[in-house]
Design a protein around this motif. Structure first.
Motif, short mmCIF file in Angstrom:
data_model
loop_
_atom_site.label_atom_id
_atom_site.label_comp_id
_atom_site.label_asym_id
_atom_site.label_seq_id
_atom_site.Cartn_x
_atom_site.Cartn_y
_atom_site.Cartn_z
N VAL A 152 0.83 -1.21 0.00
CA VAL A 152 0.00 0.00 0.00
C VAL A 152 0.86 1.26 0.00
N ALA A 153 1.93 1.24 0.81
CA ALA A 153 2.82 2.40 0.86
C ALA A 153 3.49 2.63 -0.50
N ARG A 176 0.83 3.93 -2.94
CA ARG A 176 0.49 5.33 -2.65
C ARG A 176 1.60 6.25 -3.14
N LEU A 177 2.83 5.82 -2.97
CA LEU A 177 3.95 6.65 -3.42
C LEU A 177 4.01 6.73 -4.94
N LYS A 192 1.28 9.10 -6.35
CA LYS A 192 1.23 10.38 -5.66
C LYS A 192 0.80 11.52 -6.59
#
Length: 450
Positions: free
Chosen positions: A317-318, A321-322, A325
């Protein structure tokens, strides 16, 4: 030379002349004869390493080497120099120095096992003495790294691979085929500790070893959760052994009751059967507890798997998301429109290029008319005033030649030779296309045989 029976000696070991040179001491100055010095040093260095490999150990001392390489009641005189040279080159290291370079947590369990040495060795190491004592132990760095890698491989392919923590005694049993003794195992563990692959600690007076899990770069510290799992696994093992032992005892009671019944001792046979029932009841109770422990371990393993999955989800997820962005729906639509516009432009350019280039100052109709006129005039009657080449065959046929000759006279040949020559000259002049055969003599024409 009983100790040397454990190792494989080189073929030149039976050469007395060669061995006399090898068993002699080194010169005080290497520069006197560098070739002899280096050849002797290389010989003993390779032989020392090979002897340790054959004996499945990683440590050597001068006293042991003198016994191993004893030949005809003589020991090599230059082994102390070889040990000093290997230490200077970094091929070997004092055992005390090797252990001291590891984290201090090892001292809590290793000081009584590894570092119990005479006090004078410690002082000599601190004072920087280069003298080699007979019983001072040295670690061969190359071999201890090989043993460490082999120990890690054996653990990961064994039944203990599912357990992050293993008791030291179980590890000794597991490594019996690769480590000659407990000291060799400790050296391998020290190397793994240096590489951050294991962590050794004490629990209730027992040495335990925690291994790095597959996929991790380094081992984590021993936590309370690790201790709890280790206790459950140890309880599972003990309960399993007790259940198995009670099962054997119950079978023994049953067999004794059968024998007593055959002998007619019915009352004693009944007591054996009552004892068997009690043993089976105890075994059933222990088995129930064993199943409970196994269920708890299964749940812990499942929770650890769930934890790993959750960590993977969080990392995914991180990362997602990055990566998203600066990505929006409006920006994506705008990019798609721009791409479509550029594709349309490219199609128009391709169509324009494929249609060809036309000169502005030229009239196509006029050029086509001129081209037609050139095609019509492409077959001229003459070229540069030359006469027209006849289309017929230039070589005359036999019939044409015969038809061009004059008729044969029917009258008597009452003619003189001068008249014949004059007539012949006229024929030659009037008939330019005919080539007359060479007449050797006018008299041949008058000869009827011709």
């Amino acid at each position: 030379m009983s100790n040397s029976a454990e190792i494989t000696l080189p073929l030149e070991w039976d050469d007395d002349e060669r061995m006399n040179f090898m068993f002699s001491d080194f010169k005080e100055n290497r520069d006197v004869n560098t070739t002899d010095w280096d050849s002797k040093m290389d010989f003993w260095t390779a032989l020392i390493v090979k002897s340790c490999k054959d004996r499945r150990t990683v440590c050597v001392n001068l006293q042991e080497l003198n016994k191993i390489f004893k030949r005809k009641e003589k020991s090599p005189l230059g082994l102390a120099t070889v040990i000093q040279s290997m230490a200077t080159c970094g091929k070997i290291q004092r055992e005390s120095e090797f252990a001291a370079n590891v984290d201090c947590g090892w001292l809590s369990w290793g000081v009584g096992l590894l570092l119990v040495k005479p006090l004078k060795w410690t002082f000599s190491a601190l004072l920087g003495s280069s003298r080699v004592h007979l019983e001072e132990s040295f670690v061969i760095i190359e071999l201890v790294k090989e043993k460490a890698a082999e120990l890690l491989r054996v653990y990961r392919s064994s039944e203990f691979s599912s357990c992050s923590i293993v008791s030291f005694q179980d590890l000794c049993t597991l490594s019996s085929n690769i480590c000659a003794d407990e000291g060799t195992l400790c050296m391998a563990l020290l190397q793994l500790q240096r590489d951050k692959q294991v962590m050794v600690s004490l629990h209730e007076g027992e040495k335990i070893v925690k291994f790095c899990l597959p996929g991790q770069d380094r081992v984590s510290a021993v936590s309370d959760v690790d201790i709890g799992i280790y206790q459950l696994q140890r309880s599972e093992k003990l309960l399993g052994e007790r259940v198995e032992k009670l099962g054997l005892e119950a079978d023994k009671c049953k067999e004794e009751a059968r024998i007593l019944l055959r002998e007619g001792k019915k009352s004693q046979a009944l007591r054996c059967l009552r004892g068997r029932k009690r043993v089976e009841k105890r075994a059933d109770n222990l088995f129930a507890k064993l199943e409970s422990i196994r269920e708890i371990l299964d749940r812990i393993a499942q929770s650890q798997s769930d934890k790993m999955v959750m960590q993977a989800y969080q990392a995914g997820v991180a990362a997602l998301r990055l990566s998203l962005k600066d990505v929006t729906v409006e920006r994506a639509e705008s990019l798609v429109d721009q791409i479509q516009e550029l594709c349309d432009t490219q199609d128009e350019v391709n169509q324009t290029i494929s249609s060809g280039v036309t000169a502005a100052d030229e009239d196509m109709d006029e050029l086509e008319e001129e081209l037609k006129s050139l095609l019509n005039d492409s077959k001229p009657d003459s070229v540069s005033g030359l006469p027209t080449v006849p289309a017929t065959n230039l070589q005359p046929s036999a019939e044409s030649i015969l038809s061009s000759l004059p008729d044969i006279p029917q009258r008597p040949l009452n003619i003189s030779t001068e008249q014949l020559e004059e007539e012949l000259n006229q024929l030659t002049l009037t008939d330019s296309g005919f080539q007359q055969k060479k007449l050797t003599s006018p008299a041949k024409i008058l000869d009827p045989a011709q």
